[in-house]
Scaffold this active site. Structure first.
Site, PDB file in Angstrom:
ATOM      1  N   SER A  65       0.348  -1.187  -0.355  1.00 49.75           N
ATOM      2  CA  SER A  65      -0.320   0.355   0.268  1.00 49.75           C
ATOM      3  C   SER A  65       0.728   1.309   0.437  1.00 49.75           C
ATOM      4  CB  SER A  65      -0.453   0.168   0.874  1.00 49.75           C
ATOM      5  OG  SER A  65      -2.438  -0.064   0.402  1.00 49.75           O
ATOM      6  N   LYS A  68       0.747   3.406  -3.028  1.00 51.31           N
ATOM      7  CA  LYS A  68      -0.378   3.824  -3.262  1.00 51.31           C
ATOM      8  C   LYS A  68      -0.128   5.436  -3.492  1.00 51.31           C
ATOM      9  CE  LYS A  68      -3.448   0.625  -1.717  1.00 51.31           C
ATOM     10  NZ  LYS A  68      -4.607   0.305  -0.100  1.00 51.31           N
ATOM     11  N   TYR A 193      -1.481  -3.383 -11.165  1.00 49.23           N
ATOM     12  CA  TYR A 193      -1.526  -2.686  -9.607  1.00 49.23           C
ATOM     13  C   TYR A 193      -0.770  -3.908  -8.815  1.00 49.23           C
ATOM     14  CZ  TYR A 193      -3.909  -2.614  -4.947  1.00 49.23           C
ATOM     15  OH  TYR A 193      -4.331  -2.170  -3.853  1.00 49.23           O
ATOM     16  N   TYR A 245      -4.377   3.289   8.064  1.00 46.66           N
ATOM     17  CA  TYR A 245      -5.515   2.049   7.779  1.00 46.66           C
ATOM     18  C   TYR A 245      -6.821   2.695   8.808  1.00 46.66           C
ATOM     19  CZ  TYR A 245      -2.228  -0.995   4.812  1.00 46.66           C
ATOM     20  OH  TYR A 245      -2.083  -1.254   4.397  1.00 46.66           O
ATOM     21  N   VAL A 263       0.957  -4.014   4.080  1.00 45.41           N
ATOM     22  CA  VAL A 263       0.810  -5.049   4.202  1.00 45.41           C
ATOM     23  C   VAL A 263       2.053  -6.153   4.555  1.00 45.41           C
ATOM     24  CG1 VAL A 263      -1.877  -5.408   4.066  1.00 45.41           C
ATOM     25  CG2 VAL A 263      -0.352  -5.888   2.256  1.00 45.41           C
TER      26      VAL A 263
HETATM   27  N1  GLU Z   1      -1.995  -5.880  -2.570  1.00 43.72           N
HETATM   28  C1  GLU Z   1      -2.051  -5.205  -1.602  1.00 43.72           C
HETATM   29  C2  GLU Z   1      -4.090  -5.293  -1.850  1.00 43.72           C
HETATM   30  O1  GLU Z   1      -4.189  -5.032  -2.392  1.00 43.72           O
HETATM   31  C3  GLU Z   1      -1.721  -3.769  -0.720  1.00 43.72           C
HETATM   32  C4  GLU Z   1      -2.604  -3.888   0.316  1.00 43.72           C
HETATM   33  C5  GLU Z   1      -1.881  -2.816   1.642  1.00 43.72           C
HETATM   34  O2  GLU Z   1      -0.797  -2.633   1.529  1.00 43.72           O
HETATM   35  O3  GLU Z   1      -3.064  -2.591   2.666  1.00 43.72           O
HETATM   36  O4  GLU Z   1      -4.244  -5.984  -1.244  1.00 43.72           O
END
Ligand code: GLU
Length: 309
Positions: A65, A68, A193, A245, A263
């Site tokens: 994440s 992002k 992604y 989060y 994560v």
């Molecule tokens: N690639 C992970 C997903 O889409 C990233 C989630 C994360 O790190 O929060 O579930």
């Protein structure tokens, strides 16, 4: 720049490490399930051009994440503010990162922000490129520009592992396609992604990326403007409001710095005008944040008064 081992940082790491025992590594992406639970490393990139580390700072991990934030910066550079925010909102959510519920109830249907999965998928969808390969190449080159052009790699095994288990993200995409937020082939978008999430680096590199954000988009070593100041400001604001989060509120109170976790157990911090911070500790709490990593940040923030509030 060389990064030097630091004794007081090593003490923090040893103090924080036992906390990892109470968490779990993410295994919904099977490749992440192989991480060592009590790995812990940290690097601090001081804008004054020094770098300190503790733990195995060369160990690579995937951004998940954390990517992002970078994808958002690229989409904003590609498409501009108005276009991006006509497809994704700016509001935090108390829901888990992969939740679909708010998508269904918000009118008009639009993901709440670019840090939850739905919003991040919509953002990745906006990145320019003729095909998957060009989009992935552009993202990788963009990330590399934060590292003064150093090569950046993608862990294709992790990307593939996520592709095989990404049904929740598939569901989010199909929902958004039905509502006109995205268009085109969902598998193609997921390929871009998952590759973006599988970009890997060590915590020193991550600290350097954080330092560019901390310095309003300027590379602390070369003085080059890597992203527009306004883009860096938007990224840092989302890191504060949605970066950790649905623990972002508590994190803002206890620690109070712009930060984004993933994560895989990575956390990138950007302390305005002072530090970029990179942490890797794969044992996660129930909300998906690195337990020992948060502990390190909590101790650092207290010791050095890092809170921006
Ligand atoms: N690639 C992970 C997903 O889409 C990233 C989630 C994360 O790190 O929060 O579930």
């Amino acid at each position: 720049m060389t990064c030097r081992s630091n004794e007081s940082l090593s003490k923090l790491v040893e103090e924080a490490r036992p906390y990892a025992a109470s968490g779990r590594v993410a295994d919904y992406i099977p490749a992440l399930g192989r991480a060592e639970k009590d790995d812990l490393s940290v690097a601090i990139f001081d804008i004054g051009n020094e770098c300190y580390y503790a733990g195995d700072y060369k160990k690579k991990f995937t951004l998940q994440s954390i990517s992002k934030v970078l994808a958002l910066a690229l989409a904003l550079s590609d498409r501009g503010f108005d276009y991006v925010f006509s497809h994704v909102g700016m509001e935090p959510t108390g829901d888990p990162f992969n939740s679909i519920s708010k998508l269904e109830t918000s009118v008009p249907s639009k993901p709440l922000n670019p840090m939850i999965n739905a919003g991040a998928l919509a953002v990745t969808h906006m990145i320019n490129g003729r095909d998957n390969k060009e989009k992935i190449d552009r993202i990788i080159r963009f990330v590399s520009s934060f590292l003064d052009g150093a090569p950046v790699t993608c862990n294709w095994e992790t990307a593939q592992s996520e592709m095989e288990t990404a049904d929740l993200n598939r569901a989010l995409c199909y929902f958004m396609k039905q509502h006109g937020i995205i268009e085109g082939d969902v598998e193609d978008l997921l390929r871009v992604y998952t590759a973006q999430c599988a970009i890997e680096m060590n915590c020193f590199d991550l600290a350097r990326v954080g330092a560019v954000l901390a310095l309003n988009g300027v590379d602390p070593e070369t003085g080059k403007q890597i992203i527009a100041e306004n883009v860096a400001r938007i990224c840092k604001t989302f890191m504060v409001t949605c970066g950790m989060y649905n623990a972002s509120g508590e994190f803002a109170i206890k620690i109070g710095i712009p930060a984004k976790s993933g994560v895989s157990g990575g956390i990138m911090g950007a302390v305005p005008g002072r530090y970029g911070i990179g942490i890797f500790g794969p044992s996660l709490d129930e909300k998906g944040n690195s337990i020992a990593g948060m502990k390190i940040l909590e101790m650092l923030a207290r010791e050095q008064q890092l809170s921006i509030f």
